[in-house]
Design a protein around this motif. Structure first.
Motif, PDB file in Angstrom:
ATOM      1  N   GLU A 144       0.918  -1.247  -0.152  1.00 55.88           N
ATOM      2  CA  GLU A 144       0.029   0.004  -0.035  1.00 55.88           C
ATOM      3  C   GLU A 144       0.792   1.261   0.063  1.00 55.88           C
ATOM      4  OE1 GLU A 144      -3.430   0.383  -0.280  1.00 55.88           O
ATOM      5  OE2 GLU A 144      -3.417  -2.007  -0.305  1.00 55.88           O
TER       6      GLU A 144
ATOM      7  N   LYS B  22       1.553   4.727  -3.304  1.00 61.25           N
ATOM      8  CA  LYS B  22       1.288   5.869  -3.011  1.00 61.25           C
ATOM      9  C   LYS B  22       2.407   6.910  -3.641  1.00 61.25           C
ATOM     10  CE  LYS B  22      -0.567   5.247   1.490  1.00 61.25           C
ATOM     11  NZ  LYS B  22      -0.358   5.481   3.172  1.00 61.25           N
ATOM     12  N   ASN B  23       2.191   8.213  -3.914  1.00 62.20           N
ATOM     13  CA  ASN B  23       2.889   9.328  -4.416  1.00 62.20           C
ATOM     14  C   ASN B  23       3.308   9.924  -3.211  1.00 62.20           C
ATOM     15  OD1 ASN B  23       2.658   8.165  -7.014  1.00 62.20           O
ATOM     16  ND2 ASN B  23       0.965  10.044  -7.539  1.00 62.20           N
TER      17      ASN B  23
END
Length: 565
Positions: A405, A409-410
């Protein structure tokens, strides 16, 4: 009034220096000799001060003697009472009895059942010692262990710890043997005592064999003392210390004397009694052969006490230094510059970095203070490993869902995660633009098969979320530093020339040493390939792409830019 009281400050300073030397293992492996030398030097100003103030001290001593002489018998009697109270408390502790509330028949049933447990525990302890003997040479060379072997030894150590804990439960259960009337029930009293003392002896004997086998190798002790997978911290240290603890020795010897008294009343199987006697004799023989443990244990306690006194200071200093940068300019390698070179990178590339004017550079040896591992985005990883017939994303999602997860993400600027590294918060994912935002950046590529690269990247991801190791020790796995993450990612492949060394009693591979070791191994038919080197020009606040020859000499550059030619 005492004269030259300032002389007394010198011993105090030397005591503090002793704590620092022991806690930080300065001048390792001679740190103990240095520490003892400081303590011995502390006597010189103390004795000199005594010589100067001899008349005053003697006068005060006479006054004190006159005042305390009438009470001297009281003091002696009080000390004897304190000693007798301590001995009584140790040998016959006043606590809740696990057998309380049971009648004699029920206690006998418990003993008959637990005799089987005692036999099994003794066998488990013997098996543990035998298994440990088979890997004794491996344990003493922790720095050479691969992750799989480390895991196997940890599992073995956990088995032994469980057996020792079971002994503890058995000891506690029968420690109230004295509450059974010896006159009315001599056999039951003797058998109950035997259960507690036999468990005590078997546990102690096994602990002594383990301590004798492992010795005082610092890396081995660090490895086995690590908190890991259900094991509490300092299991080996506590095991060794109990061997010389006054309370334990008092119980062992008092038990030996009491066993001679009640042996005639035992109704236990003679084979079990003979096994107990053999273990008891082995304990006394081994203790005599390893009398040096009575010296090494107190020194180890002093060393650990010094470490725990110094570590909060070391940790605070390191954290505070990480916030200090003695310039306000931006890093010279910008995200835009990084993006123009990103197409040259592949998953598994090692990023070597330097950020100028950071205070933390002072404490890190050499020119290069940081390293990270480029893994690529999830899309790049899936494409790169597709020929293996697997989905990288699915493997990570299944094995490390939280890390997966985080990898999706950025960062705060919208750049995708593509790097894993250990920085002050811990092991984290970063975008390439964020991680590469530095002053110097070199990239080398391990020439491994795709399967080996896959395993290495998954090894690195397995450490995601672990805290930063402010003790800087590769022996432990619960906390990591930057080069430790890279080293442990590739360690299992056994293809790369990464060799940690012992610095101040800790196993380390500083980034600059990693570069020094890698440079001779870059080229055709060698395990590394040079990718690029973005070299800072501090005087003009600019960046230029330098060649391999410049990178080859980089590890030997002065730590500070103003000293460079």
């Amino acid at each position: 009034m005492l004269r030259n009281k300032r002389l007394l400050l010198i011993p105090l300073v030397l005591v503090l220096a002793t704590i620092a030397v022991l806690g930080l293992k300065i001048a390792y492996p001679y740190h103990r000799i240095v520490a003892i030398s400081f303590l011995l030097l502390g006597w010189i100003p103390l004795l000199y001060s005594y010589q100067i103030n001899r008349r005053l001290i003697r006068a005060n001593r006479l006054v004190l003697r006159k005042k305390t002489r009438p009470y001297f018998p009281h003091i002696i009697v009080a000390l004897l009472l304190i000693l007798a109270t301590y001995v009584s408390w140790v040998i016959v502790p006043i606590r809740e009895n696990a057998l309380a509330g049971l009648d004699n028949g029920q206690i006998r049933e418990e003993i008959d059942f637990d005799l089987g447990s005692l036999t099994l525990l003794c066998k488990s302890a013997d098996d543990f010692v035998t298994k440990l003997e088979k890997v004794e040479d491996l344990i003493k060379e922790v720095e050479k262990l691969d992750p799989t072997t480390k895991s196997q030894i940890r599992n073995l150590w956990r088995e032994g710890f469980i057996a020792f804990h079971e002994f503890e439960l058995l000891k506690e259960k029968y420690r109230g043997f004295y509450q059974i009337d010896y006159v009315a029930e001599p056999s039951l009293h003797a058998d109950t005592f035997f259960m507690a003392y036999a468990a005590y002896v078997a546990q102690y004997n096994a602990c002594l064999k383990v301590a004798q086998m492992i010795g005082n190798e610092p890396l081995t002790q660090t490895f086995l003392n690590e908190r890991n997978e259900g094991l509490p911290a300092n299991t080996l240290f506590k095991m060794k210390q109990r061997l010389t603890h006054p309370r334990v020795l008092l119980r062992m010897n008092a038990g030996n004397a009491y066993f001679a008294l009640v042996e005639k009343d035992l109704s236990v199987d003679p084979s079990i009694i003979n096994d107990f006697k053999n273990r008891k004799n082995s304990y006394y023989k081994s203790l005599g052969e390893n009398a040096d443990i009575f010296v090494s244990n107190p020194i180890e306690v002093l060393e650990r006490t010094a470490f725990y006194a110094m570590f909060p200071i070391q940790k605070k200093v390191a954290v505070q230094m990480s916030h200090i940068r003695t310039t306000h300019r931006d890093y010279l390698i910008t995200p835009e510059i990084i993006q123009t070179h990103s197409h040259k990178l592949k998953p598994g590339d090692i990023l070597i970095q330097r950020r100028n004017w950071h205070m933390t550079n002072i404490g890190i040896p050499g020119f290069w203070p940081h390293t990270a591992l480029h893994i690529g985005t999830t899309t790049e990883l899936d494409d790169f490993f597709s020929e293996l017939g697997i989905s990288f994303s699915e493997i990570v999602k299944e094995s490390y869902p939280d890390a997966y997860e985080a990898l999706l993400k950025n960062d705060n600027h919208g750049f995708p995660m593509a790097v894993i590294e250990a920085i002050r918060p811990g092991v984290v994912f970063q975008s390439l633009e964020k991680s590469g935002n530095c002053d110097y950046l070199a990239v080398i590529r391990p020439l491994l098969s795709k399967q080996q690269l896959l395993d290495s990247i998954l090894n690195a991801i397995s450490h995601w979320g672990k805290p930063y190791d402010l003790n800087f020790d590769f022996t432990t796995d619960n906390e990591l530093v930057c080069s430790e993450l890279v080293y442990k990612a590739f360690q299992q492949s056994k293809k790369l020339p990464m060799k940690p060394t012992i610095i101040n009693g800790r196993l380390l591979l500083p980034p600059n040493l990693l570069v020094e070791q890698a440079i001779p191994q870059i080229g055709p038919n060698k395990p590394y390939e040079f990718v690029f080197f973005l070299d800072a020009k501090e005087k003009t606040d600019s960046i230029e792409e330098s060649d391999f020859e410049a990178f080859k000499a980089s590890w030997n550059r002065p730590k500070w830019d103003f000293m460079q030619k």
